[in-house]
Design a protein around this motif. Structure first.
Motif, PDB file in Angstrom:
ATOM      1  N   MET A 195       1.072   7.369  18.963  1.00 31.76           N
ATOM      2  CA  MET A 195      -0.204   6.700  18.773  1.00 31.76           C
ATOM      3  C   MET A 195      -0.450   6.498  17.282  1.00 31.76           C
ATOM      4  SD  MET A 195      -3.751   7.800  20.419  1.00 31.76           S
ATOM      5  CE  MET A 195      -5.277   7.427  19.657  1.00 31.76           C
ATOM      6  N   GLY A 196      -0.902   5.323  16.912  1.00 28.29           N
ATOM      7  CA  GLY A 196      -1.138   5.002  15.517  1.00 28.29           C
ATOM      8  C   GLY A 196      -2.498   5.470  15.045  1.00 28.29           C
ATOM      9  N   THR A 197      -2.626   5.538  13.737  1.00 27.41           N
ATOM     10  CA  THR A 197      -3.931   5.777  13.127  1.00 27.41           C
ATOM     11  C   THR A 197      -4.432   4.413  12.699  1.00 27.41           C
ATOM     12  OG1 THR A 197      -3.243   7.946  12.399  1.00 27.41           O
ATOM     13  CG2 THR A 197      -5.174   6.984  11.321  1.00 27.41           C
ATOM     14  N   ARG A 198      -5.350   3.882  13.465  1.00 31.11           N
ATOM     15  CA  ARG A 198      -5.780   2.500  13.314  1.00 31.11           C
ATOM     16  C   ARG A 198      -6.739   2.312  12.141  1.00 31.11           C
ATOM     17  NH1 ARG A 198      -8.198   2.227  19.045  1.00 31.11           N
ATOM     18  NH2 ARG A 198      -8.971   4.156  18.179  1.00 31.11           N
ATOM     19  N   SER A 199      -6.694   1.097  11.613  1.00 31.89           N
ATOM     20  CA  SER A 199      -7.610   0.757  10.527  1.00 31.89           C
ATOM     21  C   SER A 199      -7.940  -0.725  10.577  1.00 31.89           C
ATOM     22  CB  SER A 199      -6.997   1.115   9.168  1.00 31.89           C
ATOM     23  OG  SER A 199      -5.813   0.385   8.920  1.00 31.89           O
ATOM     24  N   ASN A 200      -8.974  -1.086   9.868  1.00 34.91           N
ATOM     25  CA  ASN A 200      -9.330  -2.475   9.640  1.00 34.91           C
ATOM     26  C   ASN A 200      -9.250  -2.702   8.145  1.00 34.91           C
ATOM     27  OD1 ASN A 200      -9.851  -2.729  12.319  1.00 34.91           O
ATOM     28  ND2 ASN A 200     -12.052  -3.003  12.131  1.00 34.91           N
ATOM     29  N   ILE A 201      -8.835  -3.890   7.765  1.00 36.28           N
ATOM     30  CA  ILE A 201      -8.710  -4.274   6.362  1.00 36.28           C
ATOM     31  C   ILE A 201      -9.504  -5.556   6.197  1.00 36.28           C
ATOM     32  CG2 ILE A 201      -7.112  -4.928   4.514  1.00 36.28           C
ATOM     33  CD1 ILE A 201      -4.923  -3.366   6.152  1.00 36.28           C
ATOM     34  N   ALA A 202     -10.388  -5.593   5.198  1.00 35.15           N
ATOM     35  CA  ALA A 202     -11.304  -6.729   5.087  1.00 35.15           C
ATOM     36  C   ALA A 202     -11.667  -7.018   3.637  1.00 35.15           C
ATOM     37  CB  ALA A 202     -12.575  -6.433   5.883  1.00 35.15           C
ATOM     38  N   TYR A 203     -12.245  -8.213   3.475  1.00 38.94           N
ATOM     39  CA  TYR A 203     -12.860  -8.571   2.204  1.00 38.94           C
ATOM     40  C   TYR A 203     -14.132  -9.345   2.491  1.00 38.94           C
ATOM     41  CZ  TYR A 203     -10.987 -13.342   2.670  1.00 38.94           C
ATOM     42  OH  TYR A 203     -10.693 -14.606   3.116  1.00 38.94           O
ATOM     43  N   LYS A 204     -14.986  -9.406   1.493  1.00 35.33           N
ATOM     44  CA  LYS A 204     -16.241 -10.140   1.615  1.00 35.33           C
ATOM     45  C   LYS A 204     -16.008 -11.576   1.145  1.00 35.33           C
ATOM     46  CE  LYS A 204     -20.990  -8.930   1.241  1.00 35.33           C
ATOM     47  NZ  LYS A 204     -21.970  -8.070   0.628  1.00 35.33           N
ATOM     48  N   THR A 205     -16.381 -12.551   1.983  1.00 32.65           N
ATOM     49  CA  THR A 205     -16.195 -13.959   1.635  1.00 32.65           C
ATOM     50  C   THR A 205     -17.293 -14.405   0.666  1.00 32.65           C
ATOM     51  OG1 THR A 205     -17.595 -14.856   3.388  1.00 32.65           O
ATOM     52  CG2 THR A 205     -15.269 -14.371   3.957  1.00 32.65           C
ATOM     53  N   VAL A 232     -11.365   4.217  -2.720  1.00 33.25           N
ATOM     54  CA  VAL A 232     -10.007   4.656  -2.375  1.00 33.25           C
ATOM     55  C   VAL A 232      -9.368   5.341  -3.575  1.00 33.25           C
ATOM     56  CG1 VAL A 232      -7.687   3.842  -1.773  1.00 33.25           C
ATOM     57  CG2 VAL A 232      -9.693   2.965  -0.548  1.00 33.25           C
ATOM     58  N   GLU A 233      -9.544   4.790  -4.745  1.00 30.14           N
ATOM     59  CA  GLU A 233      -8.963   5.357  -5.960  1.00 30.14           C
ATOM     60  C   GLU A 233      -9.385   6.819  -6.146  1.00 30.14           C
ATOM     61  OE1 GLU A 233      -8.492   4.257 -10.670  1.00 30.14           O
ATOM     62  OE2 GLU A 233     -10.147   3.360  -9.548  1.00 30.14           O
ATOM     63  N   ASP A 234     -10.654   7.120  -5.914  1.00 26.82           N
ATOM     64  CA  ASP A 234     -11.140   8.493  -6.063  1.00 26.82           C
ATOM     65  C   ASP A 234     -10.491   9.427  -5.051  1.00 26.82           C
ATOM     66  OD1 ASP A 234     -12.805   7.607  -8.097  1.00 26.82           O
ATOM     67  OD2 ASP A 234     -14.596   7.545  -6.822  1.00 26.82           O
ATOM     68  N   LEU A 235     -10.340   8.968  -3.814  1.00 26.61           N
ATOM     69  CA  LEU A 235      -9.719   9.813  -2.788  1.00 26.61           C
ATOM     70  C   LEU A 235      -8.249  10.053  -3.080  1.00 26.61           C
ATOM     71  CD1 LEU A 235     -11.409   8.279   0.367  1.00 26.61           C
ATOM     72  CD2 LEU A 235     -12.027  10.380  -0.837  1.00 26.61           C
ATOM     73  N   LEU A 236      -7.572   9.069  -3.627  1.00 32.48           N
ATOM     74  CA  LEU A 236      -6.155   9.238  -3.978  1.00 32.48           C
ATOM     75  C   LEU A 236      -5.988  10.231  -5.119  1.00 32.48           C
ATOM     76  CD1 LEU A 236      -4.909   5.558  -3.665  1.00 32.48           C
ATOM     77  CD2 LEU A 236      -4.435   7.464  -2.104  1.00 32.48           C
ATOM     78  N   GLU A 237      -6.935  10.235  -6.057  1.00 31.83           N
ATOM     79  CA  GLU A 237      -6.887  11.190  -7.184  1.00 31.83           C
ATOM     80  C   GLU A 237      -7.063  12.617  -6.674  1.00 31.83           C
ATOM     81  OE1 GLU A 237      -9.718   9.973 -10.130  1.00 31.83           O
ATOM     82  OE2 GLU A 237      -8.602   8.146 -10.602  1.00 31.83           O
ATOM     83  N   VAL A 238      -7.907  12.817  -5.693  1.00 30.95           N
ATOM     84  CA  VAL A 238      -8.141  14.137  -5.117  1.00 30.95           C
ATOM     85  C   VAL A 238      -6.868  14.654  -4.452  1.00 30.95           C
ATOM     86  CG1 VAL A 238      -9.405  15.373  -3.306  1.00 30.95           C
ATOM     87  CG2 VAL A 238     -10.617  13.833  -4.842  1.00 30.95           C
ATOM     88  N   GLU A 239      -6.136  13.752  -3.786  1.00 35.20           N
ATOM     89  CA  GLU A 239      -4.910  14.130  -3.103  1.00 35.20           C
ATOM     90  C   GLU A 239      -3.796  14.521  -4.061  1.00 35.20           C
ATOM     91  OE1 GLU A 239      -3.680  10.975  -0.584  1.00 35.20           O
ATOM     92  OE2 GLU A 239      -5.285  11.308   0.851  1.00 35.20           O
ATOM     93  N   ALA A 240      -3.793  13.925  -5.244  1.00 40.91           N
ATOM     94  CA  ALA A 240      -2.698  14.127  -6.206  1.00 40.91           C
ATOM     95  C   ALA A 240      -2.585  15.534  -6.718  1.00 40.91           C
ATOM     96  CB  ALA A 240      -2.853  13.163  -7.378  1.00 40.91           C
ATOM     97  N   VAL A 297      -5.869   7.151   4.311  1.00 37.34           N
ATOM     98  CA  VAL A 297      -5.985   6.783   2.894  1.00 37.34           C
ATOM     99  C   VAL A 297      -4.672   7.058   2.172  1.00 37.34           C
ATOM    100  CG1 VAL A 297      -7.191   7.277   0.728  1.00 37.34           C
ATOM    101  CG2 VAL A 297      -8.480   7.125   2.873  1.00 37.34           C
ATOM    102  N   SER A 298      -3.997   8.148   2.534  1.00 39.54           N
ATOM    103  CA  SER A 298      -2.739   8.491   1.866  1.00 39.54           C
ATOM    104  C   SER A 298      -1.643   7.466   2.122  1.00 39.54           C
ATOM    105  CB  SER A 298      -2.259   9.881   2.301  1.00 39.54           C
ATOM    106  OG  SER A 298      -2.054   9.906   3.704  1.00 39.54           O
ATOM    107  N   ASN A 299      -1.781   6.631   3.136  1.00 36.35           N
ATOM    108  CA  ASN A 299      -0.789   5.588   3.389  1.00 36.35           C
ATOM    109  C   ASN A 299      -1.389   4.200   3.138  1.00 36.35           C
ATOM    110  OD1 ASN A 299       2.011   4.946   4.494  1.00 36.35           O
ATOM    111  ND2 ASN A 299       0.689   3.635   5.706  1.00 36.35           N
ATOM    112  N   ASN A 300      -2.182   3.679   4.080  1.00 31.46           N
ATOM    113  CA  ASN A 300      -2.717   2.332   3.906  1.00 31.46           C
ATOM    114  C   ASN A 300      -3.611   2.223   2.679  1.00 31.46           C
ATOM    115  OD1 ASN A 300      -1.314   1.476   6.123  1.00 31.46           O
ATOM    116  ND2 ASN A 300      -3.112   0.928   7.328  1.00 31.46           N
ATOM    117  N   GLY A 301      -4.421   3.240   2.430  1.00 27.35           N
ATOM    118  CA  GLY A 301      -5.263   3.213   1.235  1.00 27.35           C
ATOM    119  C   GLY A 301      -4.434   3.119  -0.031  1.00 27.35           C
ATOM    120  N   ARG A 302      -3.374   3.901  -0.092  1.00 35.00           N
ATOM    121  CA  ARG A 302      -2.490   3.876  -1.266  1.00 35.00           C
ATOM    122  C   ARG A 302      -1.792   2.518  -1.394  1.00 35.00           C
ATOM    123  NH1 ARG A 302      -0.994   7.592  -4.399  1.00 35.00           N
ATOM    124  NH2 ARG A 302      -1.488   9.306  -2.996  1.00 35.00           N
TER     125      ARG A 302
END
Length: 143
Positions: A1-11, A135-143, A27-32
């Protein structure tokens, strides 16, 4: 089973344009991958316009055989429409962020024009508005 996500931008019109991604929405995969490889509005729009994904890659890549894993390039995105020929996997537009979050998966990634934000499992504040982290902040925490 996958860990699902949505990816979007504001028009420019203020709508949220979104696609589904089935695998590795953490976040550690798609976020990165988004943070490190999708920082230009043009490339982000190209990603979204190709429709829903099985897996996000560092590169959009080219059409590949969806069913033959031995020929797939790990660094390329794997799209349901482009690579498997599915229909009904086009980007979806939402009128606002709350309606998008109401229809989302475990993780919702939003390009705000400057950086990637993420909503984790539909989290909302006391007023019911979706809560996002950089996302950048969460990636820094993981590092």
């Amino acid at each position: 089973m996958g860990t699902r996500s949505n990816i979007a931008y504001k028009t420019p019109e203020g709508k949220i344009r979104s696609i589904y991604c089935h695998w590795d929405g953490y976040v550690s995969n798609n976020g990165r991958i988004l943070h490190e490889n999708y920082q230009e509005a043009r490339k982000i729009a190209q990603l979204i316009e190709l429709g829903s994904l099985s897996a996000l890659g560092a590169e959009l890549g080219k059409k590949q055989d969806f069913d033959d894993r031995s020929t797939q390039k790990d660094e390329w995105c794997l799209f349901y429409g482009r690579d498997r020929g599915e229909t009904g996997v086009e980007p979806r537009d939402y009128n606002d962020i709350p309606s998008w979050i109401d229809d989302m998966e475990e993780y919702a990634y939003l390009w705000n024009g400057h950086e990637w934000l993420v909503n984790d499992h539909g989290e909302r504040d006391a007023n019911g508005f979706p809560v996002f982290a950089r996302v950048e902040d969460l990636l820094e925490v993981e590092a």
